[in-house]
Write an enzyme that holds these catalytic residues in place. Structure first.
Site, PDB file in Angstrom:
ATOM      1  N   GLU A  39       0.851  -1.467  -0.028  1.00  0.00           N
ATOM      2  CA  GLU A  39      -0.050  -0.015  -0.103  1.00  0.00           C
ATOM      3  C   GLU A  39       0.783   1.333  -0.175  1.00  0.00           C
ATOM      4  OE1 GLU A  39      -3.577   2.478   2.390  1.00  0.00           O
ATOM      5  OE2 GLU A  39      -2.602   0.593   3.127  1.00  0.00           O
ATOM      6  N   LYS A  42      -2.748  -1.827  -2.818  1.00  0.00           N
ATOM      7  CA  LYS A  42      -3.676  -0.947  -2.448  1.00  0.00           C
ATOM      8  C   LYS A  42      -3.432   0.562  -2.776  1.00  0.00           C
ATOM      9  CE  LYS A  42      -6.645   0.187   1.597  1.00  0.00           C
ATOM     10  NZ  LYS A  42      -7.201  -0.318   2.956  1.00  0.00           N
TER      11      LYS A  42
END
Length: 294
Positions: free
Chosen positions: A176, A213
């Site tokens: 992420e 992400k």
């Protein structure tokens, strides 16, 4: 690795619920839920209250595997129980939802326009415990604020270095590198980020797979190459500070990108709601995020 979980994450319809507020963000999460800081006197009581909140969400009939593919847990949540089962087992066995674990220890100070992850000193032990608790994958967050090539490369290098340790432990990492939605250089950051991520993905072997992400991109379908990459199980999007309505609208425009929302999922939930009110508010949120994701 659990092959059924892998297939569900790769091909299933739905989104990932982010229930992983950690120590630093817990007071705000509780306050948003209608539990003021005066309701607890120490950290232990605070974490008891946030586990009650998460338990109420997870056990709600609205928290349904027809719409929700996976859920990201905070480390303490992994070690706590719901209805006599460890949380990950309750998710998988009672709900049919794939459990993930947030493993980062927060963000380092900003440098070169980014915030790297703080060192994860107990990573091997955490991954061992995650396997014992039947966790499928992990999540770790960095933040990008400026279109600084060196800074963005450092973020992605660090994410993939840790990601390889996670893969070696038999888990799937959610990488992420969040781009701050308020950055005046957001689009340029995303261009640099995609280039560096692709170079890392191309170096992975056939048995090394990751999830990504990302912030919802400025340019529609900008991350299509990442979504289609053979080493990527799924690309999910964070709400990043957008309201649920705004995040859903932006998400809908991006084919193949699914949600992994935290605040946008829980924004209408309150400790003082009756179960009927609570379940109705959660159902409305879940169904709207699902529609945006498919």
């Amino acid at each position: 690795m659990n092959q059924a979980h892998f297939d569900k994450m790769k091909n299933g319809k739905g989104f990932i619920a982010a229930l992983d507020q950690s120590g630093g963000s817990t007071p705000k999460a509780l306050a948003d839920y209608g539990v003021p800081e005066s309701a607890y006197t120490n950290e232990e009581e605070m974490f008891d209250l946030v586990h009650q909140m998460r338990t109420r969400i997870i056990t709600s009939p609205a928290f349904d595997s027809n719409y929700i593919l996976g859920a990201i847990l905070f480390e303490q949540t992994m070690d706590r129980e719901i209805a006599g089962k460890y949380t990950a087992d309750y998710l998988a066995e009672e709900k049919g939802i794939v459990p993930f674990l947030k493993i980062d220890k927060g963000l380092a100070a900003e440098s070169n326009g980014v915030q790297l992850m703080k060192p994860i000193s107990d990573l091997d032990d955490t991954l061992r415990r995650a396997n014992e608790r039947h966790i499928f994958g992990t999540k770790m967050r960095s933040v990008i604020k400026e279109a600084n090539e060196d800074g963005i490369k450092a973020v992605v290098d660090q994410q993939f270095e840790v990601g390889k340790q996670i893969i070696a432990a038999g888990l799937i990492p959610i990488i992420e590198p969040e781009v701050d939605i308020h950055s005046p250089e957001k689009e340029k950051c995303e261009e640099l980020l995609k280039t560096v991520i692709l170079s890392h993905l191309d170096q992975l072997s056939e048995n090394e797979n990751v999830m990504l992400k990302v912030s919802i991109p400025t340019k529609t379908n900008f991350y299509k190459e990442l979504i289609d990459h053979p080493r990527v199980v799924r690309v999910v999007a964070l709400s990043g500070g957008y309201s649920r309505v705004e995040a859903n609208e932006k998400l809908k425009a991006n084919d193949g990108l699914i949600a992994s929302f935290s605040r946008a999922l829980s924004q209408d939930l309150n400790a003082n709601q009756t179960d009927e009110e609570f379940n109705a508010a959660l159902e409305k949120a879940v169904k709207s995020i699902y529609e945006a994701s498919i």
